[in-house]
Design a protein around this motif. Sequence first.
Motif, PDB file in Angstrom:
ATOM      1  N   ASP A 148      -4.553 -10.414   0.269  1.00 44.91           N
ATOM      2  CA  ASP A 148      -3.864 -11.670  -0.010  1.00 44.91           C
ATOM      3  C   ASP A 148      -3.151 -12.186   1.254  1.00 44.91           C
ATOM      4  OD1 ASP A 148      -1.199 -10.574   0.160  1.00 44.91           O
ATOM      5  OD2 ASP A 148      -1.403  -9.807  -1.881  1.00 44.91           O
ATOM      6  N   ARG A 149      -2.512 -13.366   1.108  1.00 44.83           N
ATOM      7  CA  ARG A 149      -1.921 -14.036   2.284  1.00 44.83           C
ATOM      8  C   ARG A 149      -0.852 -13.182   2.961  1.00 44.83           C
ATOM      9  NH1 ARG A 149       2.402 -17.663   3.304  1.00 44.83           N
ATOM     10  NH2 ARG A 149       3.136 -17.277   1.175  1.00 44.83           N
ATOM     11  N   LEU A 150      -0.087 -12.430   2.170  1.00 45.10           N
ATOM     12  CA  LEU A 150       0.967 -11.610   2.773  1.00 45.10           C
ATOM     13  C   LEU A 150       0.370 -10.381   3.458  1.00 45.10           C
ATOM     14  CD1 LEU A 150       4.161 -12.086   2.587  1.00 45.10           C
ATOM     15  CD2 LEU A 150       2.771 -13.573   1.181  1.00 45.10           C
ATOM     16  N   GLU A 151      -0.627  -9.788   2.807  1.00 39.40           N
ATOM     17  CA  GLU A 151      -1.255  -8.590   3.395  1.00 39.40           C
ATOM     18  C   GLU A 151      -1.955  -8.934   4.708  1.00 39.40           C
ATOM     19  OE1 GLU A 151      -2.011  -6.356  -0.901  1.00 39.40           O
ATOM     20  OE2 GLU A 151      -3.631  -7.495   0.030  1.00 39.40           O
ATOM     21  N   LEU A 152      -2.358 -10.207   4.842  1.00 39.09           N
ATOM     22  CA  LEU A 152      -3.076 -10.630   6.057  1.00 39.09           C
ATOM     23  C   LEU A 152      -2.149 -11.011   7.218  1.00 39.09           C
ATOM     24  CD1 LEU A 152      -5.933 -12.717   4.381  1.00 39.09           C
ATOM     25  CD2 LEU A 152      -6.220 -10.610   5.717  1.00 39.09           C
ATOM     26  N   GLN A 153      -0.839 -10.846   7.026  1.00 38.13           N
ATOM     27  CA  GLN A 153       0.091 -11.149   8.123  1.00 38.13           C
ATOM     28  C   GLN A 153      -0.119 -10.160   9.284  1.00 38.13           C
ATOM     29  OE1 GLN A 153       2.414 -13.808   8.020  1.00 38.13           O
ATOM     30  NE2 GLN A 153       1.156 -14.302   6.231  1.00 38.13           N
ATOM     31  N   SER A 154       0.483 -10.502  10.427  1.00 37.36           N
ATOM     32  CA  SER A 154       0.287  -9.690  11.634  1.00 37.36           C
ATOM     33  C   SER A 154       0.909  -8.301  11.483  1.00 37.36           C
ATOM     34  CB  SER A 154       0.952 -10.389  12.818  1.00 37.36           C
ATOM     35  OG  SER A 154       2.358 -10.373  12.614  1.00 37.36           O
ATOM     36  N   ARG A 155       0.493  -7.399  12.380  1.00 37.10           N
ATOM     37  CA  ARG A 155       1.069  -6.039  12.389  1.00 37.10           C
ATOM     38  C   ARG A 155       2.568  -6.112  12.670  1.00 37.10           C
ATOM     39  NH1 ARG A 155      -2.032  -1.465  12.337  1.00 37.10           N
ATOM     40  NH2 ARG A 155      -4.003  -2.111  11.458  1.00 37.10           N
ATOM     41  N   THR A 156       2.962  -7.034  13.543  1.00 32.85           N
ATOM     42  CA  THR A 156       4.389  -7.194  13.863  1.00 32.85           C
ATOM     43  C   THR A 156       5.176  -7.516  12.600  1.00 32.85           C
ATOM     44  OG1 THR A 156       3.620  -8.162  15.904  1.00 32.85           O
ATOM     45  CG2 THR A 156       5.961  -8.429  15.428  1.00 32.85           C
ATOM     46  N   GLY A 165       0.796  -1.225   0.000  1.00 35.32           N
ATOM     47  CA  GLY A 165       0.000   0.000   0.000  1.00 35.32           C
ATOM     48  C   GLY A 165       0.831   1.278   0.000  1.00 35.32           C
ATOM     49  N   SER A 166       2.112   1.176  -0.365  1.00 40.04           N
ATOM     50  CA  SER A 166       2.980   2.367  -0.295  1.00 40.04           C
ATOM     51  C   SER A 166       2.855   3.271  -1.527  1.00 40.04           C
ATOM     52  CB  SER A 166       4.444   1.950  -0.098  1.00 40.04           C
ATOM     53  OG  SER A 166       4.833   1.039  -1.090  1.00 40.04           O
ATOM     54  N   ARG A 190      -4.570   2.048   3.319  1.00 38.79           N
ATOM     55  CA  ARG A 190      -4.836   2.366   1.911  1.00 38.79           C
ATOM     56  C   ARG A 190      -5.334   1.151   1.120  1.00 38.79           C
ATOM     57  NH1 ARG A 190       0.481   5.584  -0.217  1.00 38.79           N
ATOM     58  NH2 ARG A 190       0.540   7.271   1.286  1.00 38.79           N
ATOM     59  N   LEU A 191      -5.123  -0.067   1.655  1.00 44.78           N
ATOM     60  CA  LEU A 191      -5.520  -1.265   0.908  1.00 44.78           C
ATOM     61  C   LEU A 191      -7.033  -1.439   0.976  1.00 44.78           C
ATOM     62  CD1 LEU A 191      -2.848  -3.831   2.192  1.00 44.78           C
ATOM     63  CD2 LEU A 191      -2.847  -2.612   0.013  1.00 44.78           C
ATOM     64  N   PRO A 192      -7.636  -2.029  -0.078  1.00 44.78           N
ATOM     65  CA  PRO A 192      -9.076  -2.296  -0.032  1.00 44.78           C
ATOM     66  C   PRO A 192      -9.386  -3.230   1.143  1.00 44.78           C
ATOM     67  CG  PRO A 192      -8.155  -2.840  -2.208  1.00 44.78           C
ATOM     68  CD  PRO A 192      -7.007  -2.490  -1.319  1.00 44.78           C
ATOM     69  N   LYS A 193     -10.567  -3.034   1.772  1.00 47.64           N
ATOM     70  CA  LYS A 193     -10.908  -3.831   2.965  1.00 47.64           C
ATOM     71  C   LYS A 193     -11.051  -5.319   2.629  1.00 47.64           C
ATOM     72  CE  LYS A 193     -12.391  -0.812   6.484  1.00 47.64           C
ATOM     73  NZ  LYS A 193     -11.920   0.404   5.820  1.00 47.64           N
ATOM     74  N   GLU A 194     -11.651  -5.577   1.457  1.00 50.85           N
ATOM     75  CA  GLU A 194     -11.917  -6.970   1.058  1.00 50.85           C
ATOM     76  C   GLU A 194     -10.786  -7.481   0.160  1.00 50.85           C
ATOM     77  OE1 GLU A 194     -14.643  -8.642   2.210  1.00 50.85           O
ATOM     78  OE2 GLU A 194     -14.992  -6.803   3.368  1.00 50.85           O
ATOM     79  N   GLY A 195     -10.646  -8.798   0.132  1.00 54.44           N
ATOM     80  CA  GLY A 195      -9.766  -9.434  -0.857  1.00 54.44           C
ATOM     81  C   GLY A 195      -8.282  -9.314  -0.567  1.00 54.44           C
TER      82      GLY A 195
END
Length: 217
Positions: free
Chosen positions: A165-173, A26-27, A158-163
Motif C-alpha cells: 500500500d501507499r504507506l508501505e511504499l514509502q522510502s527506507r528513510t 510487518g512487525s 516479511r511483507l508480500p512482494k506484490e500489493g
Amino acid sequence: MRDRGNPRIPSGHSRGLFISFEGVDGSGKTTQVNMLREYCEKKGLEVVVTQEPGGTRIGEVIRDLLLSTDSKDMHPLTEALLYAADRAQHVEEVIRPALLQGKVVISDRYIDSSLAYQGVARGLGLEGVRNLNEWATGGLYPDITFLIEIPYEEGLKRLPKEGKDRLELQSRTFHYKVQEAYLTLGKLFSKRIVVINGSQTPGIIHREVIQEVEQHL
Ligand code: TYD
C-alpha cells in the motif's frame, strides 16, 4: 496512576480493558492480536478485535483513500486529519461503547501510529498530532499498548512482494524514522507502552503479552 500519555485527560471509561498493538509494518502485530483474542475468549471474556485505519464502515472508506497508491499527492496534513477522522469514528462507534459494556477491546494500531508516522516520520510534530488526536478521541488512551519492536528492514522483508500500500511504499528513510519514533514513544510513555522484542517467536511474544495483560484483568 499510570501515565497513559497525557495525565491531564482521563481515559474516559471506567470498565473494560483497552489494549492496542503497535509497530512498524510487518512487525507481527496482527498475529499477536489474534493470539490474545483467543486467550481472552478462552478465559470467558467478551472481546472486540478491531483495527485502524478501518474498523467501521466510514473508516473503511477513509482507509481506502489513505492507503490507495492513487493518493500519491495527499498532503501530510490531510493524511494526519484523515487518520484522526477514522479514529474519531472508531472510538465513538466501536471502542467506547464496548468498553462501557465491560469488554476487552484489542486494536491493531491506535493513536501511537499517528504519533510515529505523521508526527515524526512525516515531520508534522508530536505536539500537534497529539493534540489533534486527543480532540478526536476525547482523550481516550489504551490501558496497555504493546510495541512489537523489530528493525524496519526485517518488517519490510516479511511483507508480500506484490500489493504494497501507499504507506508501505514509502522510502527506507521514512520507515527508519517510524522505527526510531516508536522507540522514543516507548520511553516517553513507559507506563503505558510495553516494548517487546519482536524478533522472538510468536509464542514467546504471546507469553510476554499475557503476563502483562493478566496484571490488568
Ligand atoms: P495497517 O493496516 O496496520 O498496515 P499493516 O497491517 O501493514 O501494519 O496500517 C496501514 C498503514 O497505515 C501502516 O503503514 C501504518 C499507517 N498508519 C499511519 O500512518 N497512521 C495511523 O494513525 C495509522 C493507524 C496507520
